[in-house]
Write an enzyme that holds these catalytic residues in place. Structure first.
Site, PDB file in Angstrom:
ATOM      1  N   GLU A 152     -16.951  30.880 -28.655  1.00  0.00           N
ATOM      2  CA  GLU A 152     -16.170  31.898 -29.356  1.00  0.00           C
ATOM      3  C   GLU A 152     -15.199  31.178 -30.270  1.00  0.00           C
ATOM      4  O   GLU A 152     -13.992  31.311 -30.154  1.00  0.00           O
ATOM      5  CB  GLU A 152     -15.458  32.818 -28.346  1.00  0.00           C
ATOM      6  CG  GLU A 152     -14.938  34.110 -28.971  1.00  0.00           C
ATOM      7  CD  GLU A 152     -13.565  33.980 -29.622  1.00  0.00           C
ATOM      8  OE1 GLU A 152     -13.472  33.414 -30.744  1.00  0.00           O
ATOM      9  OE2 GLU A 152     -12.596  34.462 -29.009  1.00  0.00           O
ATOM     10  N   GLU A 161     -13.254  28.795 -38.015  1.00  0.00           N
ATOM     11  CA  GLU A 161     -13.035  27.813 -36.940  1.00  0.00           C
ATOM     12  C   GLU A 161     -14.218  26.849 -36.824  1.00  0.00           C
ATOM     13  O   GLU A 161     -14.299  26.065 -35.879  1.00  0.00           O
ATOM     14  CB  GLU A 161     -12.776  28.533 -35.602  1.00  0.00           C
ATOM     15  CG  GLU A 161     -11.395  29.174 -35.549  1.00  0.00           C
ATOM     16  CD  GLU A 161     -11.066  29.828 -34.212  1.00  0.00           C
ATOM     17  OE1 GLU A 161     -11.590  29.401 -33.166  1.00  0.00           O
ATOM     18  OE2 GLU A 161     -10.295  30.803 -34.218  1.00  0.00           O
TER      19      GLU A 161
HETATM   20  C1  LIG Z   1     -10.971  30.885 -29.982  1.00  0.00           C
HETATM   21  S1  LIG Z   1     -10.712  29.741 -28.701  1.00  0.00           S
HETATM   22  C2  LIG Z   1     -11.782  30.383 -27.441  1.00  0.00           C
HETATM   23  C3  LIG Z   1     -11.461  29.865 -26.064  1.00  0.00           C
HETATM   24  C4  LIG Z   1     -12.404  30.331 -24.949  1.00  0.00           C
HETATM   25  N1  LIG Z   1     -13.776  29.972 -25.234  1.00  0.00           N
HETATM   26  C5  LIG Z   1     -12.341  31.815 -24.754  1.00  0.00           C
HETATM   27  O1  LIG Z   1     -13.220  32.497 -25.247  1.00  0.00           O
HETATM   28  O2  LIG Z   1     -11.406  32.305 -24.115  1.00  0.00           O
HETATM   29  C6  LIG Z   1     -11.598  28.354 -29.325  1.00  0.00           C
HETATM   30  C7  LIG Z   1     -11.251  27.020 -28.670  1.00  0.00           C
HETATM   31  O3  LIG Z   1     -12.245  26.104 -29.087  1.00  0.00           O
HETATM   32  C8  LIG Z   1     -11.675  24.847 -29.381  1.00  0.00           C
HETATM   33  N2  LIG Z   1     -12.671  24.238 -30.289  1.00  0.00           N
HETATM   34  C9  LIG Z   1     -12.982  24.642 -31.545  1.00  0.00           C
HETATM   35  N3  LIG Z   1     -14.042  23.967 -32.009  1.00  0.00           N
HETATM   36  C10 LIG Z   1     -14.422  23.118 -31.011  1.00  0.00           C
HETATM   37  C11 LIG Z   1     -15.470  22.164 -30.879  1.00  0.00           C
HETATM   38  N4  LIG Z   1     -16.377  21.973 -31.846  1.00  0.00           N
HETATM   39  N5  LIG Z   1     -15.550  21.455 -29.733  1.00  0.00           N
HETATM   40  C12 LIG Z   1     -14.663  21.648 -28.741  1.00  0.00           C
HETATM   41  N6  LIG Z   1     -13.645  22.529 -28.822  1.00  0.00           N
HETATM   42  C13 LIG Z   1     -13.536  23.271 -29.929  1.00  0.00           C
HETATM   43  C14 LIG Z   1     -10.313  25.184 -29.916  1.00  0.00           C
HETATM   44  O4  LIG Z   1      -9.419  24.118 -29.717  1.00  0.00           O
HETATM   45  C15 LIG Z   1      -9.937  26.397 -29.059  1.00  0.00           C
HETATM   46  O5  LIG Z   1      -9.253  26.015 -27.894  1.00  0.00           O
END
Ligand SMILES: C[S@@+](CC[C@H](N)C(=O)[O-])C[C@H]1O[C@@H](n2cnc3c(N)ncnc32)[C@H](O)[C@@H]1O
Length: 332
Positions: A152, A161
């Site tokens: 997500e 993102e």
């Molecule tokens: C919008 S939040 C969603 C968090 C969780 N998956 C949820 O749905 O509650 C996205 C998270 O993904 C992390 N993130 C973004 N791109 C990423 C990547 N390619 N690899 C690892 N982490 C990532 C960001 O730091 C953030 O904490």
């Protein structure tokens, strides 16, 4: 946090009354406040505040859980990209995943996720890896390619993102042949709007007789989030499809396409407002359309540099440029 309390020396003006009637010296108070400020600066720099609103968005969590339950089969290995608190990975484990690899790029978040996973009793199945997904490798970080990928990393304008390059990489290196992805697909809808107040979020003229128009050199050319219902605005056209993607099958490379708007109301076009419809699983979707006050996602707005008039009946065709981290409507 443990407060430092000094002896009460009977000089109320030089201390802060703390619980129990003791006084803390001004120096200790100032030092504690500085530490608190530093801590907050660091945390707020590393962790966006929307994490809280996002976790409190009940429809989002429920829809992801339903999608996970739809796709999960016995003995599946699930990869949760961008795990945040670890929520989606834990929901996958709750619905039968035998192993979940949850990766998170922000170290502070990954560390808390690891503790949340432990305190919820999932540590035997959910492993948090503090890395960006693009640095993961099978064997070193994942026991094998994942059968199901859930993510997500979606902002108000869908791609901000980095979901496109992230899934491009994950499909090639981390997902098993025949594996599934949640979300499956998305459509972005856009419309022309009239709204001088929204335009003014990104445009200035003069203030108290002082010409500050040069400040517009610092305005945004790309979309930014706007909670649309908090501003007066008028739709000038019905919603048109600006972008569509199948996360499993499309190349997920940058694209360019044309979108045609049919003007229904004459007026002044100040911006393009857009939002997504995210298909998580068959019959399970999430969206952030204007007027929806429940979703934590705002709407995406790209202001036009120079407002222009449109007339009912006319058609306006714009080019939509989708890059790895933005959707932009070329207005001239
Ligand atoms: C919008 S939040 C969603 C968090 C969780 N998956 C949820 O749905 O509650 C996205 C998270 O993904 C992390 N993130 C973004 N791109 C990423 C990547 N390619 N690899 C690892 N982490 C990532 C960001 O730091 C953030 O904490």
């Amino acid at each position: 946090m443990i407060e430092t309390v000094t002896e009460d020396v009977g000089r109320p003006s030089q201390g802060t009354l703390v619980r129990g009637g003791a006084r803390r010296s001004d120096a200790a108070t100032a030092s504690a406040e500085r530490a608190l400020l530093e801590r907050d600066r660091h945390i707020r720099g590393a962790v966006a505040r929307w994490h809280f609103a996002m976790l409190n968005d009940g429809e989002r969590s429920a829809s992801y859980e339903l999608a996970l339950a739809t796709f999960l089969r016995p003995n599946m290995h699930v990869l949760d990209i961008g795990c945040g608190s670890g929520l989606l990975g834990m929901l996958a484990a709750k619905h039968g995943a035998s192993r979940v690899t949850s990766c998170e790029v922000v170290p502070e978040i990954a560390e808390v996720a690891r503790r949340i996973v432990g305190s919820n009793g999932f540590a035997d199945r959910v492993v948090v890896v503090p890395k960006p997904s693009t640095s993961l490798s099978v064997a070193a970080d994942l026991p094998r390619r994942a059968d199901l990928l859930v993510t997500e990393i979606i902002d108000c304008g869908l791609v901000g993102e980095g979901i496109m390059p992230t899934l491009r990489h994950a499909r090639e290196h981390l997902l098993a042949e025949g594996g599934s992805i949640i979300p499956r697909a998305a459509t972005v809808y856009a419309t022309l709007i009239e709204s001088a107040p929204i335009h003014e979020l990104n445009l200035v003229g003069s203030s108290r007789g002082v010409d500050v128009r040069l400040f517009n050199e610092l305005s945004s050319r790309l979309y930014f989030p706007v909670r649309s219902h908090t501003w007066p605005y008028r739709f000038l056209s019905p919603a048109a499809t600006a972008f569509e993607v199948d996360f499993l099958r499309d190349p997920l490379e940058p694209t360019t396409r044309e979108v045609s708007f049919t003007v229904k109301q004459s007026g002044t076009c100040h911006a393009i407002m857009f939002w997504f419809d995210l298909e998580l699983a068959p019959g399970v979707s999430l969206r952030n359309q204007p007027g929806d006050q429940k979703t934590h996602w705002m709407q995406a707005v790209q202001c036009v540099e120079h407002a222009f008039d449109v007339r009912a009946g006319e058609a306006l065709t714009l080019t939509v440029l989708q890059t790895d981290s933005a959707l932009r409507f070329a207005t001239h």
